[in-house]
Enzyme design. Structure first.
Site, PDB file in Angstrom:
ATOM      1  N   PHE A 199       0.820  -1.210   0.000  1.00 60.15           N
ATOM      2  CA  PHE A 199       0.000   0.000   0.000  1.00 60.15           C
ATOM      3  C   PHE A 199       0.859   1.268   0.000  1.00 60.15           C
ATOM      4  O   PHE A 199       0.579   2.219  -0.736  1.00 60.15           O
ATOM      5  CB  PHE A 199      -0.944  -0.015   1.208  1.00 60.15           C
ATOM      6  CG  PHE A 199      -2.086   0.962   1.087  1.00 60.15           C
ATOM      7  CD1 PHE A 199      -2.779   1.112  -0.095  1.00 60.15           C
ATOM      8  CD2 PHE A 199      -2.485   1.729   2.174  1.00 60.15           C
ATOM      9  CE1 PHE A 199      -3.844   2.016  -0.215  1.00 60.15           C
ATOM     10  CE2 PHE A 199      -3.545   2.628   2.078  1.00 60.15           C
ATOM     11  CZ  PHE A 199      -4.226   2.774   0.874  1.00 60.15           C
ATOM     12  N   LYS A 232      -5.262  -0.255   8.689  1.00 59.02           N
ATOM     13  CA  LYS A 232      -6.639  -0.573   9.077  1.00 59.02           C
ATOM     14  C   LYS A 232      -6.600  -1.633  10.167  1.00 59.02           C
ATOM     15  O   LYS A 232      -6.182  -2.762   9.922  1.00 59.02           O
ATOM     16  CB  LYS A 232      -7.403  -1.123   7.873  1.00 59.02           C
ATOM     17  CG  LYS A 232      -7.529  -0.127   6.730  1.00 59.02           C
ATOM     18  CD  LYS A 232      -8.189  -0.744   5.512  1.00 59.02           C
ATOM     19  CE  LYS A 232      -8.305   0.286   4.401  1.00 59.02           C
ATOM     20  NZ  LYS A 232      -8.789  -0.294   3.138  1.00 59.02           N
ATOM     21  N   GLY A 289     -10.587   3.278   3.266  1.00 62.65           N
ATOM     22  CA  GLY A 289     -11.630   3.123   2.256  1.00 62.65           C
ATOM     23  C   GLY A 289     -11.274   2.033   1.265  1.00 62.65           C
ATOM     24  O   GLY A 289     -10.208   1.429   1.352  1.00 62.65           O
ATOM     25  N   ALA A 327      -4.016  -1.994  -3.487  1.00 59.03           N
ATOM     26  CA  ALA A 327      -2.759  -1.334  -3.839  1.00 59.03           C
ATOM     27  C   ALA A 327      -2.512  -1.392  -5.347  1.00 59.03           C
ATOM     28  O   ALA A 327      -2.128  -0.391  -5.961  1.00 59.03           O
ATOM     29  CB  ALA A 327      -1.613  -2.006  -3.077  1.00 59.03           C
ATOM     30  N   LYS A 368     -14.354  -4.095   8.991  1.00 62.25           N
ATOM     31  CA  LYS A 368     -14.743  -4.767   7.738  1.00 62.25           C
ATOM     32  C   LYS A 368     -13.806  -5.922   7.419  1.00 62.25           C
ATOM     33  O   LYS A 368     -14.209  -6.897   6.772  1.00 62.25           O
ATOM     34  CB  LYS A 368     -14.833  -3.763   6.579  1.00 62.25           C
ATOM     35  CG  LYS A 368     -13.527  -3.053   6.198  1.00 62.25           C
ATOM     36  CD  LYS A 368     -12.679  -3.790   5.181  1.00 62.25           C
ATOM     37  CE  LYS A 368     -11.303  -3.203   5.024  1.00 62.25           C
ATOM     38  NZ  LYS A 368     -10.431  -3.948   4.124  1.00 62.25           N
ATOM     39  N   ASP A 419     -15.837  -0.261   1.857  1.00 62.96           N
ATOM     40  CA  ASP A 419     -14.721  -1.202   1.982  1.00 62.96           C
ATOM     41  C   ASP A 419     -15.214  -2.611   2.325  1.00 62.96           C
ATOM     42  O   ASP A 419     -14.590  -3.613   1.960  1.00 62.96           O
ATOM     43  CB  ASP A 419     -13.737  -0.699   3.047  1.00 62.96           C
ATOM     44  CG  ASP A 419     -12.291  -1.023   2.697  1.00 62.96           C
ATOM     45  OD1 ASP A 419     -12.072  -1.743   1.704  1.00 62.96           O
ATOM     46  OD2 ASP A 419     -11.396  -0.578   3.424  1.00 62.96           O
ATOM     47  N   THR A 446     -14.060  -5.798   0.144  1.00 58.98           N
ATOM     48  CA  THR A 446     -13.220  -6.820   0.798  1.00 58.98           C
ATOM     49  C   THR A 446     -13.954  -8.154   0.954  1.00 58.98           C
ATOM     50  O   THR A 446     -13.314  -9.204   0.966  1.00 58.98           O
ATOM     51  CB  THR A 446     -12.728  -6.290   2.166  1.00 58.98           C
ATOM     52  OG1 THR A 446     -12.318  -4.934   2.007  1.00 58.98           O
ATOM     53  CG2 THR A 446     -11.549  -7.071   2.675  1.00 58.98           C
ATOM     54  N   SER A 468      -8.466  -9.610  -1.957  1.00 60.62           N
ATOM     55  CA  SER A 468      -8.328  -9.280  -0.537  1.00 60.62           C
ATOM     56  C   SER A 468      -7.653 -10.420   0.222  1.00 60.62           C
ATOM     57  O   SER A 468      -8.077 -11.578   0.158  1.00 60.62           O
ATOM     58  CB  SER A 468      -9.711  -9.008   0.072  1.00 60.62           C
ATOM     59  OG  SER A 468      -9.639  -9.163   1.481  1.00 60.62           O
ATOM     60  N   ASN A 489      -7.620 -10.641   3.521  1.00 58.89           N
ATOM     61  CA  ASN A 489      -8.524 -11.066   4.588  1.00 58.89           C
ATOM     62  C   ASN A 489      -9.529 -12.086   4.062  1.00 58.89           C
ATOM     63  O   ASN A 489      -9.767 -13.128   4.683  1.00 58.89           O
ATOM     64  CB  ASN A 489      -9.255  -9.839   5.163  1.00 58.89           C
ATOM     65  CG  ASN A 489      -8.328  -8.994   6.019  1.00 58.89           C
ATOM     66  OD1 ASN A 489      -8.089  -9.307   7.182  1.00 58.89           O
ATOM     67  ND2 ASN A 489      -7.774  -7.936   5.452  1.00 58.89           N
TER      68      ASN A 489
HETATM   69  N1  LIG Z   1      -2.433  -3.750   0.239  1.00 57.74           N
HETATM   70  C1  LIG Z   1      -3.563  -3.090   0.060  1.00 57.74           C
HETATM   71  O1  LIG Z   1      -4.236  -3.239  -0.992  1.00 57.74           O
HETATM   72  C2  LIG Z   1      -4.054  -2.143   1.107  1.00 57.74           C
HETATM   73  C3  LIG Z   1      -3.506  -2.108   2.378  1.00 57.74           C
HETATM   74  N2  LIG Z   1      -4.009  -1.243   3.307  1.00 57.74           N
HETATM   75  C4  LIG Z   1      -3.469  -1.224   4.657  1.00 57.74           C
HETATM   76  O2  LIG Z   1      -2.107  -0.833   4.623  1.00 57.74           O
HETATM   77  C5  LIG Z   1      -1.423  -1.378   5.755  1.00 57.74           C
HETATM   78  C6  LIG Z   1      -0.129  -2.004   5.254  1.00 57.74           C
HETATM   79  O3  LIG Z   1      -0.501  -3.064   4.395  1.00 57.74           O
HETATM   80  P1  LIG Z   1       0.363  -3.495   3.143  1.00 57.74           P
HETATM   81  O4  LIG Z   1       1.202  -2.411   2.638  1.00 57.74           O
HETATM   82  O5  LIG Z   1      -0.560  -4.124   2.196  1.00 57.74           O
HETATM   83  O6  LIG Z   1       1.261  -4.636   3.833  1.00 57.74           O
HETATM   84  P2  LIG Z   1       2.547  -5.360   3.267  1.00 57.74           P
HETATM   85  O7  LIG Z   1       2.559  -6.685   3.938  1.00 57.74           O
HETATM   86  O8  LIG Z   1       2.577  -5.323   1.796  1.00 57.74           O
HETATM   87  O9  LIG Z   1       3.742  -4.461   3.792  1.00 57.74           O
HETATM   88  C7  LIG Z   1       3.917  -4.111   5.131  1.00 57.74           C
HETATM   89  C8  LIG Z   1       5.113  -3.197   5.189  1.00 57.74           C
HETATM   90  O10 LIG Z   1       5.299  -2.744   6.513  1.00 57.74           O
HETATM   91  C9  LIG Z   1       6.681  -2.818   6.807  1.00 57.74           C
HETATM   92  N3  LIG Z   1       6.859  -2.993   8.240  1.00 57.74           N
HETATM   93  C10 LIG Z   1       6.377  -3.986   9.020  1.00 57.74           C
HETATM   94  N4  LIG Z   1       6.738  -3.787  10.281  1.00 57.74           N
HETATM   95  C11 LIG Z   1       7.453  -2.644  10.318  1.00 57.74           C
HETATM   96  C12 LIG Z   1       8.096  -1.928  11.345  1.00 57.74           C
HETATM   97  N5  LIG Z   1       8.069  -2.339  12.611  1.00 57.74           N
HETATM   98  N6  LIG Z   1       8.759  -0.788  11.008  1.00 57.74           N
HETATM   99  C13 LIG Z   1       8.790  -0.385   9.746  1.00 57.74           C
HETATM  100  N7  LIG Z   1       8.197  -1.013   8.720  1.00 57.74           N
HETATM  101  C14 LIG Z   1       7.530  -2.138   9.005  1.00 57.74           C
HETATM  102  C15 LIG Z   1       7.167  -4.042   6.027  1.00 57.74           C
HETATM  103  O11 LIG Z   1       8.562  -3.968   5.864  1.00 57.74           O
HETATM  104  P3  LIG Z   1       9.383  -5.180   5.206  1.00 57.74           P
HETATM  105  O12 LIG Z   1       9.038  -5.140   3.725  1.00 57.74           O
HETATM  106  O13 LIG Z   1      10.792  -4.821   5.492  1.00 57.74           O
HETATM  107  O14 LIG Z   1       8.909  -6.426   5.874  1.00 57.74           O
HETATM  108  C16 LIG Z   1       6.400  -3.881   4.747  1.00 57.74           C
HETATM  109  O15 LIG Z   1       7.085  -3.051   3.858  1.00 57.74           O
HETATM  110  C17 LIG Z   1      -2.383  -2.398   6.387  1.00 57.74           C
HETATM  111  O16 LIG Z   1      -2.954  -1.856   7.533  1.00 57.74           O
HETATM  112  C18 LIG Z   1      -3.450  -2.607   5.324  1.00 57.74           C
HETATM  113  O17 LIG Z   1      -4.727  -2.903   5.865  1.00 57.74           O
HETATM  114  C19 LIG Z   1      -5.017  -0.396   3.016  1.00 57.74           C
HETATM  115  C20 LIG Z   1      -5.590  -0.387   1.772  1.00 57.74           C
HETATM  116  C21 LIG Z   1      -5.155  -1.256   0.729  1.00 57.74           C
HETATM  117  O1  LIG Z   2      -8.113  -2.831   2.639  1.00 63.61           O
HETATM  118  C1  LIG Z   2      -8.076  -3.331   1.548  1.00 63.61           C
HETATM  119  C2  LIG Z   2      -8.982  -2.936   0.460  1.00 63.61           C
HETATM  120  O2  LIG Z   2      -9.611  -1.735   0.736  1.00 63.61           O
HETATM  121  C3  LIG Z   2      -7.104  -4.413   1.277  1.00 63.61           C
HETATM  122  O3  LIG Z   2      -7.668  -5.577   1.699  1.00 63.61           O
HETATM  123  P1  LIG Z   2      -6.782  -6.759   2.285  1.00 63.61           P
HETATM  124  O4  LIG Z   2      -5.927  -6.191   3.370  1.00 63.61           O
HETATM  125  O5  LIG Z   2      -7.774  -7.772   2.743  1.00 63.61           O
HETATM  126  O6  LIG Z   2      -5.950  -7.275   1.137  1.00 63.61           O
END
Ligand SMILES: NC(=O)C1=CN([C@@H]2O[C@H](COP(=O)(O)OP(=O)(O)OC[C@H]3O[C@@H](n4cnc5c(N)ncnc54)[C@H](OP(=O)(O)O)[C@@H]3O)[C@@H](O)[C@H]2O)C=CC1
Ligand SMILES: O=C(CO)COP(=O)(O)O
Length: 320
Positions: free
Chosen positions: A11, A102, A130, A134, A185, A238, A242, A248, A250
């Protein structure tokens, strides 16, 4: 306005790509090897394969280099947020911090904005939430999200600063409603994946989405949220995305539970920890959240899907 995205997951990377269309953006990753790899390939193959970086996106490994006025987007998983804030406290204090995660934190029962306020009281916290995958954001597909900030003026500034041609932000001052919509959600999406995975049918999923939404509202309204926030993007919007998409994580965890298959535990699935946190919080608040309780049972392996189904169907009949 220039922006730094802290966390180079799927994200964070997608947001950095999207925002780089309108100005300089820095993407911070914690692992130097990852930074070097992204700088060399101009992609994030580990977390968001196939999405090229625009020229205006710079990958950094040192937060101390960013200007004082910069807004920071926090794109780490919810259960990692507090330790991330603590680890980078001196750089983050006093800034506008937009949480992009989230979930509800285990132990404290708090959402991301509350965790920021508690950990770094001098920061100005906001939340982006929302329906958005990604990959969709990184590809420039049209997306609408909610930007929540208690301070209306800052919220309006952030809305303007973080909207792009394809990413349309709506703003609200209802932070608690936005936090809970995005967090709860995910729990319901795990339940929906489980019924579909077990072959229990689309009608059962629609029932879970609807009754799950009732649970979301029950907790959110008890904590002072506005009903219309839950009916908005970070809530109904959302939930719809989801609970119905194989994209997703989840929902996919739920599918694997329904199919009795293994699931890769290294994948970020926010709804799992959040279910545990919400069951605890609901018990303290004396709120009835039967679907969430079933998901908690799946997560801690104290309940099977047939047992959950029997439990839900045997509940006393009631008014809707
Ligand atoms: N993916 C999506 O489509 C969406 C995600 N979100 C929300 O975004 C948030 C992140 O999800 P997402 O990006 O998908 O997750 P990912 O699993 O793709 O990535 C998580 C990231 O967080 C980093 N990280 C974990 N722990 C730490 C820490 N202690 N300090 C610094 N960096 C850290 C990881 O680093 P490393 O790579 O080094 O392990 C990694 O880059 C979640 O809450 C998710 O619900 C919201 C909307 C859409
Ligand atoms: O929050 C999301 C879509 O809005 C991403 O969903 P997941 O974390 O379940 O992949």
């Amino acid at each position: 306005m220039s922006v730094t995205v802290l966390g180079a997951g799927a994200f964070g990377t997608a947001l950095a790509i999207s925002l780089a269309g309108r100005g300089a953006v820095r993407l911070w990753a914690r692992d130097l090897g990852h930074v070097l790899e992204m700088n060399a390939t101009r992609r994030n193959e580990r977390r968001l394969p196939g999405a090229p970086f625009p020229d205006d996106l710079t990958v950094i490994d040192d937060l101390a280099t960013i200007p004082d006025t910069e807004t920071i987007l926090l794109a780490v998983p919810m259960q990692q947020l507090r330790r991330t804030l603590q680890a980078h406290g001196p750089v983050l204090a006093g800034r506008r911090l937009v949480a992009c995660c989230k979930g509800i934190e285990r132990g404290s029962g708090l959402g991301p904005v509350a965790v920021i306020s508690q950990t770094l009281p001098s920061a100005v916290p906001a939340l982006l939430s929302g329906p958005s995958f990604a990959a969709d954001i990184a590809s420039g597909l049209p997306t609408a999200l909610t930007l929540a900030c208690e301070d209306a003026e800052t919220g309006a500034e952030l809305q303007a600063d973080l909207s792009t041609a394809n990413l349309r932000l709506y703003r609200t001052t209802d932070v608690i409603g936005t936090e809970l919509g995005g967090a709860l959600k995910n729990v319901i999406a795990i339940a929906c994946g489980a019924v579909i995975g077990a072959g229990l049918g689309e009608s059962a999923r629609a029932a879970l989405m609807t009754r799950g939404y009732a649970e979301m509202q029950r907790m959110a309204l008890a904590l002072g949220a506005r009903a219309e926030t839950l009916a908005g993007l970070s809530g109904f919007g959302d939930l719809a995305l989801t609970c119905t998409s194989n994209l997703s994580r989840n929902y996919r965890l739920g599918l694997s539970i329904g199919r009795e298959e293994e699931f890769d535990r290294s994948i970020t699935v926010e709804g799992a920890a959040t279910a545990l946190a919400v069951t605890e919080k609901a018990a303290k608040m004396k709120l009835d959240m039967p679907i969430t309780d079933c998901v908690t049972g799946f997560v801690n392996q104290s309940l099977t899907l047939p047992e959950a189904m029997a439990q839900l169907l045997a509940r006393p009949l009631k008014e809707e």
